[in-house]
Design a protein around this motif. Structure first.
Motif, PDB file in Angstrom:
ATOM      1  N   SER A 161       0.834  -1.222   0.000  1.00 55.06           N
ATOM      2  CA  SER A 161       0.000   0.000   0.000  1.00 55.06           C
ATOM      3  C   SER A 161       0.868   1.272   0.000  1.00 55.06           C
ATOM      4  N   LYS A 162       2.151   1.116   0.333  1.00 53.64           N
ATOM      5  CA  LYS A 162       3.046   2.284   0.348  1.00 53.64           C
ATOM      6  C   LYS A 162       3.436   2.693  -1.070  1.00 53.64           C
ATOM      7  N   ASN A 163       3.236   1.785  -2.022  1.00 58.81           N
ATOM      8  CA  ASN A 163       3.712   2.047  -3.372  1.00 58.81           C
ATOM      9  C   ASN A 163       2.554   1.949  -4.392  1.00 58.81           C
ATOM     10  N   ILE A 164       1.743   2.994  -4.402  1.00 59.04           N
ATOM     11  CA  ILE A 164       0.526   3.003  -5.246  1.00 59.04           C
ATOM     12  C   ILE A 164       0.878   2.920  -6.727  1.00 59.04           C
ATOM     13  N   LYS A 165       1.982   3.602  -7.100  1.00 59.51           N
ATOM     14  CA  LYS A 165       2.391   3.599  -8.507  1.00 59.51           C
ATOM     15  C   LYS A 165       2.686   2.158  -8.953  1.00 59.51           C
ATOM     16  N   GLU A 166       3.404   1.430  -8.088  1.00 59.27           N
ATOM     17  CA  GLU A 166       3.762   0.040  -8.414  1.00 59.27           C
ATOM     18  C   GLU A 166       2.499  -0.834  -8.465  1.00 59.27           C
TER      19      GLU A 166
END
Ligand code: KIV
Length: 260
Positions: free
Chosen positions: A152-157
């Motif tokens: 959830s920390k990496n929305i772009k990924e």
């Protein structure tokens, strides 16, 4: 499309799909009784050859192991990994996939990547080659320490992985391996796409599961959270070899029974 492949696709939302890796005939013939799909994975590079990365695996190594595996399979769908650098463009991908299929008689090939290789995958499928996708953690393109994808920390990924899954589904792959993908994302992908997802470190929401057989039976001593060890086969082999050694030293083996 081959009947065997249609059967796999139809399992989505009905029946969990069981997949494992094999690198040789004897293991493949045991797995064949229980698996829907047997993958000759390029993980053999690290598991058997101690390579630092699967990038070192050649097409000829994949072909030789696959020829052996083929001898052990009667019913399962056989998929072979296309190694790194063998699908750089449409033409190379097609000639290498044809070579793998001709020499190994496998049913399908697997390629790592998403949207970036969807045109290559479409070209293979247009030429009647069945393709399995592979997204999330991509060992052929990973440098450094492996890490989970799509938290959830990496929305772009997260968005990229979801878009990759949709692109592969639209390109016509018959299933997608989701490797090391966060639970809620693999659930979302599995719900969104028409074809089965096969998870490795990607939660129970996937339509099927795959593990490296050597990890599962305790022959490859890896400590990854997503691996459940179902056997300690190293201990079984160790014990057999030790007993053989003792018998040889004591001149108990061979006995009359093993002599001519
Ligand atoms: O190479 C391999 O064995 C794989 C599985 C782990 C999915 O790609």
């Amino acid at each position: 499309m081959k009947k065997k492949i249609i059967k796999i696709i139809r399992k989505k939302n009905r029946n969990k799909i069981v997949c494992l890796t094999a690198y040789s005939k004897n293991i493949a013939s045991i797995l064949d009784k229980h698996c829907d799909i047997i993958l000759v994975g390029d993980s053999l590079g690290s598991v058997l050859y101690n390579y630092k990365s699967t990038r070192q695996v050649t097409i000829n190594t994949m072909i030789e192991h696959s020829k052996s595996v083929r001898l052990g399979i009667k019913k399962s769908l056989m998929v072979v990994d296309m190694p790194y650098n063998t699908y750089k463009n449409k033409n190379e991908a097609l000639s290498n996939a044809k070579k793998i299929i001709k020499k190994t008689r496998c049913d399908a090939v697997k390629l790592e990547g998403g949207k970036n290789i969807s045109n290559i995958i479409k070209h293979l499928i247009k030429n009647k080659i069945a393709v399995m996708g592979h997204i999330g953690l991509l060992p052929q393109y990973e440098t450094g320490k492996f890490r989970f994808k799509g938290t959830s920390k990496n929305i772009k990924e997260r968005n990229k992985i979801l878009n990759d899954a949709v692109a592969l589904d639209n390109a016509g792959v018959f299933s997608i391996v989701l490797e090391c993908i966060e639970t809620s994302l693999s659930k979302k992908i599995t719900k969104k796409i028409k074809i089965p997802t096969i998870g490795i470190g990607a939660s129970a929401y996937c339509d099927g599961q795959i593990l490296v057989t050597d990890d599962l039976i305790g022959l490859n001593l890896i400590n990854a959270r997503f691996v459940k060890k179902y056997a300690k086969i190293d201990k079984v082999i160790d014990n057999a070899v030790l007993r053989f050694k003792k018998d040889v030293k004591k001149n108990i083996f061979p006995s009359k029974n093993q002599s001519y």
